[in-house]
Design an enzyme around this catalytic site. Structure first.
Site, mmCIF file in Angstrom:
data_model
loop_
_atom_site.group_PDB
_atom_site.id
_atom_site.type_symbol
_atom_site.label_atom_id
_atom_site.label_comp_id
_atom_site.label_asym_id
_atom_site.label_seq_id
_atom_site.Cartn_x
_atom_site.Cartn_y
_atom_site.Cartn_z
ATOM 1 N N VAL A 12 54.791 41.647 27.757
ATOM 2 C CA VAL A 12 55.403 42.164 28.984
ATOM 3 C C VAL A 12 56.892 41.807 29.052
ATOM 4 C CG1 VAL A 12 55.335 42.140 31.511
ATOM 5 C CG2 VAL A 12 53.199 42.052 30.215
ATOM 6 N N LYS A 100 48.413 38.536 37.162
ATOM 7 C CA LYS A 100 47.283 38.752 38.100
ATOM 8 C C LYS A 100 46.614 37.465 38.485
ATOM 9 C CE LYS A 100 46.746 40.285 34.051
ATOM 10 N NZ LYS A 100 46.181 41.210 33.137
ATOM 11 N N VAL A 127 48.393 44.881 39.036
ATOM 12 C CA VAL A 127 47.194 45.739 39.130
ATOM 13 C C VAL A 127 47.531 47.128 38.589
ATOM 14 C CG1 VAL A 127 45.449 46.751 40.649
ATOM 15 C CG2 VAL A 127 46.446 44.530 41.216
ATOM 16 N N GLY A 129 48.619 48.179 35.642
ATOM 17 C CA GLY A 129 49.706 48.369 34.669
ATOM 18 C C GLY A 129 50.796 49.263 35.229
ATOM 19 N N ILE A 131 50.541 52.061 36.808
ATOM 20 C CA ILE A 131 50.165 52.914 37.951
ATOM 21 C C ILE A 131 50.737 52.326 39.240
ATOM 22 C CG2 ILE A 131 48.238 53.904 39.273
ATOM 23 C CD1 ILE A 131 46.415 53.261 36.927
ATOM 24 N N GLY A 182 48.065 45.466 22.152
ATOM 25 C CA GLY A 182 48.717 44.660 23.201
ATOM 26 C C GLY A 182 48.071 44.826 24.563
ATOM 27 N N GLU A 185 43.900 40.357 27.026
ATOM 28 C CA GLU A 185 44.407 39.052 27.461
ATOM 29 C C GLU A 185 44.398 38.094 26.274
ATOM 30 O OE1 GLU A 185 45.433 38.483 30.811
ATOM 31 O OE2 GLU A 185 45.240 40.641 30.621
ATOM 32 N N ASP A 196 39.392 39.592 34.636
ATOM 33 C CA ASP A 196 40.645 40.298 34.890
ATOM 34 C C ASP A 196 40.442 41.362 35.987
ATOM 35 O OD1 ASP A 196 43.489 41.008 33.911
ATOM 36 O OD2 ASP A 196 42.431 42.913 33.758
ATOM 37 N N LYS A 200 42.073 41.576 39.856
ATOM 38 C CA LYS A 200 42.757 42.767 40.364
ATOM 39 C C LYS A 200 42.106 43.286 41.652
ATOM 40 C CE LYS A 200 44.536 43.973 35.822
ATOM 41 N NZ LYS A 200 44.208 44.607 34.540
HETATM 42 N N1 HSE Z 1 44.174 42.838 29.732
HETATM 43 C C1 HSE Z 1 44.590 43.683 30.798
HETATM 44 C C2 HSE Z 1 43.859 45.014 30.661
HETATM 45 C C3 HSE Z 1 46.071 43.867 30.740
HETATM 46 O O1 HSE Z 1 43.293 45.269 29.596
HETATM 47 O O2 HSE Z 1 43.834 45.789 31.610
HETATM 48 C C4 HSE Z 1 46.657 44.582 31.923
HETATM 49 O O3 HSE Z 1 46.469 43.894 33.109
#
Ligand code: HSE
Length: 412
Positions: A12, A100, A127, A129, A131, A182, A185, A196, A200
């Site tokens: 990021v 997050k 939350v 990415g 969007i 990429g 996590e 994750d 969110k």
């Molecule tokens: N690991 C997270 C995902 C990254 O796959 O959505 C983005 O928050």
């Protein structure tokens, strides 16, 4: 000119630096200012980076430099991110973060510190990415009472499920691909086990209902038990399996919040959300359904959301954007056992007719999807509280019926 610092030069952080460098002109026109990266904090060396002269290993350089007005936190995790972000806010710097975990665990505290110090804490990238979802929820849809928010909130698990379903690629290979792209996590358990997604949906719920929702108080189940056999039966039922984070306000004002795989009918818009894409369905009492869709993970989509927050901070350098929620003891979340659900079951028994009758009696009516030798797949006809479903499962187990899988059927 506004000087900023970026903490963390991973996927990021490096994406943020790249977007700021490559979009200089448009950033200037959008923010009416020049955004300059003064420091990048990372313990590693990047001698070949175009920003090689900006790297520091000392957080103190950033927090003590009064010229730095905005700090981007892209380190991830709680430590030392929590302490660093808190200190930046206390030092009068606005903070933008994609973290997050930080917001889901410490959001109420950090928003309060931002308020006390008259600076901004923005976290659109945490939350969905790339969007836009938090700003629309907080601003464009602010006139609504939120009846429900449900979404595919994790790109990695959606990528894995899509590859398993469409291309028959094994789980581990699909996960490895997601890591190479990429998306995943650092600890992929956070994706696969649903943590994750849980963080969110907690952030979305906190924003929607104005009270901090802590992940530890939310039921969370991942995709690790999903098998290709279940994928096949879901298909015969006319659905697909997706990992869904969901929050809804019940008639009595309580919140029902869950993270678990769900079978979604193929006609529903969320069913066609594939690969790394995320989608979030928001039900407002005035708007009805609104859906947000886009790339939920990846370097540039996430950087896009972070840099947009930086621009917003630049525009509000001497003003506060209203983004706030109170702390809460979460007594307003119903225990999972009381959540009403209709389930898909896959069971095994030597005497298939006995199993069929038993399940019908215990669950108050079922509809068969298919059978295979001693295996039986069916859906419940009516919703029951989870505690009654668990009781029925225990009686089936005591009657020599093996329960292979139980997956929630989406009712949205
Ligand atoms: N690991 C997270 C995902 C990254 O796959 O959505 C983005 O928050």
């Amino acid at each position: 000119m506004v000087q900023i610092a970026i903490m963390g030069y991973g996927v990021v952080g490096s994406g943020v630096a790249e977007v700021i460098q490559t979009h200089k002109k448009s950033l200037k026109s959008h923010s009416k200012n020049i955004i300059d990266i003064k420091y990048i904090l990372d313990l590693r060396d990047f001698p070949d980076s175009p920003f090689a002269d900006r790297f520091t290993k000392s957080f103190e350089d950033i927090v003590n430099d009064s010229e730095v007005q905005i700090v981007v936190e892209a380190m991830g995790g709680l430590n030392p991110a929590y302490d660093f972000v808190r200190r930046c806010l206390q030092a009068g710097k606005s903070v933008v973060t994609s973290n997050k975990e930080l917001i889901a665990e410490k959001g109420a505290d950090l928003l309060n510190v931002a308020l006390e110090n008259n600076v901004n804490l923005l976290f659109e990238a945490s939350v969905g990415g790339g969007i836009p979802i938090l700003r629309p929820l907080n601003q464009c849809l602010a006139a609504n009472n939120f009846l429900e928010i449900a979404g595919i909130l994790n790109g990695t698990t959606n990528y894995i499920l899509t590859k398993m379903i469409n291309d028959n690629i094994p789980f581990d290979t699909a996960l490895k691909q997601a890591q190479e792209l990429g998306y995943a996590e650092r600890n992929p358990d956070c994706d696969v086990k649903g943590y994750d997604t849980c963080r969110k949906i907690c952030i979305l719920s906190s924003l929607a209902y104005g009270e901090h929702i802590y992940p530890k108080n939310v039921y969370c189940e991942g995709i690790e038990k999903i098998s290709l056999t279940d994928v096949k039966y879901a298909d015969m039922y006319g659905g697909v399996i997706k990992l869904i984070g969901r929050t809804r306000r019940l008639g009595n004002g309580m919140l029902d919040i869950t993270v678990c795989p769900m079978i979604i009918k193929k006609e529903h818009l969320l069913a066609s959300v594939n690969d790394v894409f995320n989608a979030i369905l928001v039900k407002g009492d005035s708007t009805g359904d609104v859906i947000f869709y886009g790339r939920g993970a990846g370097k540039l989509p996430t950087a896009s959301a972070v840099v947009a927050d930086v621009i917003d901070c630049v525009k509000h350098i001497h003003a506060r954007k209203y983004l706030y929620w109170e702390d809460s003891d979460n007594k307003n979340i119903i225990p999972y056992e009381y959540s009403m659900s209709r389930m898909y079951f896959r069971i095994k028994c030597e005497n298939i007719n006995f199993a069929l009758n038993k399940a019908t009696d215990l669950l108050g009516g079922i509809t068969l999807i298919g059978t295979d030798e001693e295996e039986l797949a069916f859906t419940m006809d009516k919703e029951l509280p989870l505690k009654d479903i668990t009781k029925a499962e225990n009686i089936m187990l005591d009657s020599n019926i093996e329960i292979c899988s139980v997956i929630k059927l989406a009712d949205f």
